[in-house]
Write a protein that holds these residues in place. Sequence first.
Motif, PDB file in Angstrom:
ATOM      1  N   ALA A 160       0.674  -1.123   0.060  1.00  0.00           N
ATOM      2  CA  ALA A 160       0.168   0.015  -0.060  1.00  0.00           C
ATOM      3  C   ALA A 160       0.549   1.242  -0.030  1.00  0.00           C
ATOM      4  CB  ALA A 160      -0.986  -0.074   1.094  1.00  0.00           C
ATOM      5  N   GLY A 161       2.152   1.114  -0.110  1.00  0.00           N
ATOM      6  CA  GLY A 161       3.068   2.490  -0.123  1.00  0.00           C
ATOM      7  C   GLY A 161       3.130   2.888  -1.705  1.00  0.00           C
ATOM      8  N   ALA A 162       4.099   3.814  -1.848  1.00  0.00           N
ATOM      9  CA  ALA A 162       4.416   4.406  -3.033  1.00  0.00           C
ATOM     10  C   ALA A 162       3.129   5.126  -3.611  1.00  0.00           C
ATOM     11  CB  ALA A 162       4.849   3.279  -3.915  1.00  0.00           C
ATOM     12  N   GLU A 163       2.050   5.664  -2.803  1.00  0.00           N
ATOM     13  CA  GLU A 163       1.185   6.481  -3.274  1.00  0.00           C
ATOM     14  C   GLU A 163       1.596   7.914  -3.023  1.00  0.00           C
ATOM     15  OE1 GLU A 163      -1.485   5.639  -4.625  1.00  0.00           O
ATOM     16  OE2 GLU A 163      -1.668   3.725  -4.183  1.00  0.00           O
ATOM     17  N   LEU A 164       2.517   8.056  -4.047  1.00  0.00           N
ATOM     18  CA  LEU A 164       3.639   9.276  -4.010  1.00  0.00           C
ATOM     19  C   LEU A 164       2.812  10.554  -4.579  1.00  0.00           C
ATOM     20  CD1 LEU A 164       6.783   7.954  -5.133  1.00  0.00           C
ATOM     21  CD2 LEU A 164       6.073   7.829  -3.105  1.00  0.00           C
ATOM     22  N   HIS A 166      -0.197  11.397  -3.169  1.00  0.00           N
ATOM     23  CA  HIS A 166      -0.979  11.640  -2.229  1.00  0.00           C
ATOM     24  C   HIS A 166      -0.281  12.140  -1.073  1.00  0.00           C
ATOM     25  CE1 HIS A 166      -4.382  10.377  -4.616  1.00  0.00           C
ATOM     26  NE2 HIS A 166      -3.602   9.447  -4.826  1.00  0.00           N
ATOM     27  N   ILE A 167       0.919  12.852  -1.531  1.00  0.00           N
ATOM     28  CA  ILE A 167       1.366  13.720  -0.145  1.00  0.00           C
ATOM     29  C   ILE A 167       0.951  15.162  -0.373  1.00  0.00           C
ATOM     30  CG2 ILE A 167       3.679  12.417  -0.423  1.00  0.00           C
ATOM     31  CD1 ILE A 167       4.566  14.867  -2.115  1.00  0.00           C
ATOM     32  N   MET A 168       0.881  15.885   0.697  1.00  0.00           N
ATOM     33  CA  MET A 168      -0.033  17.094   0.633  1.00  0.00           C
ATOM     34  C   MET A 168       0.868  18.205   0.474  1.00  0.00           C
ATOM     35  SD  MET A 168      -2.285  18.908   3.845  1.00  0.00           S
ATOM     36  CE  MET A 168      -0.753  19.701   4.590  1.00  0.00           C
ATOM     37  N   ILE A 169       0.531  19.259  -0.438  1.00  0.00           N
ATOM     38  CA  ILE A 169       1.585  20.400  -0.911  1.00  0.00           C
ATOM     39  C   ILE A 169       0.814  21.520  -0.553  1.00  0.00           C
ATOM     40  CG2 ILE A 169       2.943  19.123  -2.606  1.00  0.00           C
ATOM     41  CD1 ILE A 169       1.691  20.705  -4.659  1.00  0.00           C
ATOM     42  N   GLY A 248       6.508  18.914  -5.319  1.00  0.00           N
ATOM     43  CA  GLY A 248       6.430  17.562  -4.836  1.00  0.00           C
ATOM     44  C   GLY A 248       7.753  16.899  -5.229  1.00  0.00           C
ATOM     45  N   ASP A 251      10.217  17.209  -2.578  1.00  0.00           N
ATOM     46  CA  ASP A 251       9.695  16.467  -1.516  1.00  0.00           C
ATOM     47  C   ASP A 251      10.393  14.998  -1.761  1.00  0.00           C
ATOM     48  OD1 ASP A 251       8.298  18.264  -0.222  1.00  0.00           O
ATOM     49  OD2 ASP A 251       6.383  17.397  -0.563  1.00  0.00           O
ATOM     50  N   MET A 252      10.102  14.773  -2.927  1.00  0.00           N
ATOM     51  CA  MET A 252      11.010  13.083  -3.215  1.00  0.00           C
ATOM     52  C   MET A 252      12.291  13.011  -3.137  1.00  0.00           C
ATOM     53  SD  MET A 252       8.426  11.350  -3.892  1.00  0.00           S
ATOM     54  CE  MET A 252       7.073  12.062  -3.108  1.00  0.00           C
ATOM     55  N   ILE A 255      13.366  13.084   0.558  1.00  0.00           N
ATOM     56  CA  ILE A 255      13.049  12.056   1.064  1.00  0.00           C
ATOM     57  C   ILE A 255      14.123  10.815   0.679  1.00  0.00           C
ATOM     58  CG2 ILE A 255      11.384  10.165   1.426  1.00  0.00           C
ATOM     59  CD1 ILE A 255       9.235  12.156   1.048  1.00  0.00           C
ATOM     60  N   PHE A 256      14.112  10.756  -0.739  1.00  0.00           N
ATOM     61  CA  PHE A 256      14.882   9.627  -1.139  1.00  0.00           C
ATOM     62  C   PHE A 256      16.348   9.675  -1.606  1.00  0.00           C
ATOM     63  CE2 PHE A 256      10.427   8.404  -1.573  1.00  0.00           C
ATOM     64  CZ  PHE A 256      10.391   7.039  -0.783  1.00  0.00           C
TER      65      PHE A 256
END
Lengths: 315, 315
Positions: A160-164, A166-169, A248, A251-252, A255-256
């Motif tokens: 259920a991860g990687a719903e990238l 659906h991060i809030m900006i 976004g 953000d990626m 994070i990564f």
Amino acid sequence: MANYKIGIDLGGTNIAVGIVTEDGAILAKKSVKTGSQRPFEEIVKDMADCTTSLLEENNISLDNVLHIGIGAPGSIDTANGVVVYANNFKYGENIPMAELLRKHIDKPVYIGNDANVAALGEVISGAAKGLKNAIMITLGTGVGGGIVINGQIYEGQHSAGAELGHIMIVQNGEPCSCGRNGCWEAYASATALIRQTAAAMKEHPDSIMNKDYTLETVSGRTAFEAAKKGDAAGQEVVDKYIKYIAEGLIDMINIFRPEILIIGGGICNEGDYLLKPMREYINKYVYAGSRLPEQKIAVATLGNDAGIIGAAFLR
Amino acid sequence: MANYKIGIDLGGTNIAVGIVTEDGAILAKKSVKTGSQRPFEEIVKDMADCTTSLLEENNISLDNVLHIGIGAPGSIDTANGVVVYANNFKYGENIPMAELLRKHIDKPVYIGNDANVAALGEVISGAAKGLKNAIMITLGTGVGGGIVINGQIYEGQHSAGAELGHIMIVQNGEPCSCGRNGCWEAYASATALIRQTAAAMKEHPDSIMNKDYTLETVSGRTAFEAAKKGDAAGQEVVDKYIKYIAEGLIDMINIFRPEILIIGGGICNEGDYLLKPMREYINKYVYAGSRLPEQKIAVATLGNDAGIIGAAFLR
């Protein structure tokens, strides 16, 4: 003896099947209409029939096929090969798709979410070939995401991860289809761009956008075309939209810090008109800025083939 | 023969050294003042001396020590054992700390960012013991993040990922120390809570917060204490602050769906007063909501020991 893998990209419109080599090249491919409103038994049978006829046409015996992989939209229970739900299909919930396909073709069947699978495909043979850590973002109807770490899809618990998207900006921002407000998807998808363009067309009746398009024909290209012709309202839409994408992506990166960040979707056809200001904005605001080497950002190279190749490499 | 690992938590105030067993327990620990404004040679020598005396006091020979791990603040080049920069230290940039420590103690030395190391510590012996995938968020002066995937720290290229506090939750929001605006850290850190509380105290002169505290003594507890006494202004600060925390945590869940999400920092002492409304908000807005099992969220259990244990398990 050659060992091939079958990759199946189950899309809303087409089922695309490919024979994939161990090197990640597509030897041959074939597609049939999905008919997404049909019962799942029919769809699975067409996946099997298309696979069988493709192998026959290429004189490849099933003995030379290692396994079959499927990239499917929606929420997938990859451990059990089950499509939990897929909102554009009518086939219901909890479809044991791997097991059903195995009844037609006696081979191991793996299944993954289509966005994750496309990211893996780009790592195997596309923009991230030879790399191990990649994040892929697809700007389409929604904003899809795929995470590859150590050469493997990272999908989290319950897949259920990687719903990238659906991060809030934007706090308290536009409503998103997921039930939250202000998601990246609600600002950076092609759907969002069209909404933003239509709003600007209403607000600026004199804009060239209203000459070339109507509120019925407006598309993801409308604002870009107008901006290139010097239209101020079109340029404003483009500038804001690029910032939404960039926020976004920052953000990626924070994070990564992936080896590569891949972006896909029709909007990438805008090329440097999109990428240049986007990169400038990212370089300005990314964590540690110029103290670190510039983040590598590339456009996806495989298009729909990424789904076939990535699916073939599921395991 | 017992095999021990040495874990060193290099903090802004204290250098904490621990002898850690293969099971991830601290056999003995000791600390000395950091003196963060001193030259790095002195700090490294104190790390070595503290380690040597701790081993002597426990009658453990260096032969029984496998390696030494250091968790250090700032940007770390883990591949080369170098502290690239650390803004609260005066020791300059590009300090080859692993090599310097090896000159004092001839053992392999590994070094990692302190937030990443703390996350690993919680996976080895704390709230995430027995699990493989965990995200840890520490709400302190800033918002620190650590990512553990497959039992290993994920840090990205140039060890520069996992800057989880630097995702944007408010477009064009408060300025963040990183140069961006609207970062999660600028809203959900203890520093941010104090800023938000002070603003509410100015806006609401009648609030009980102005009886118990002044703008000089205001702390991260001020608004929570007032809210518990029924103070409306305090409650408003708390409600908003919990939402800020929750928004970033929802992002983390949508991205990672980790086996466990761990939160640390002094604010966790508020217990259910913080956690209950936070969980409710998360459950309401997380992707796929109640269609998936509830995300496991736990408070960090090791406190400062997480840094020692995690450092010992670097490799």
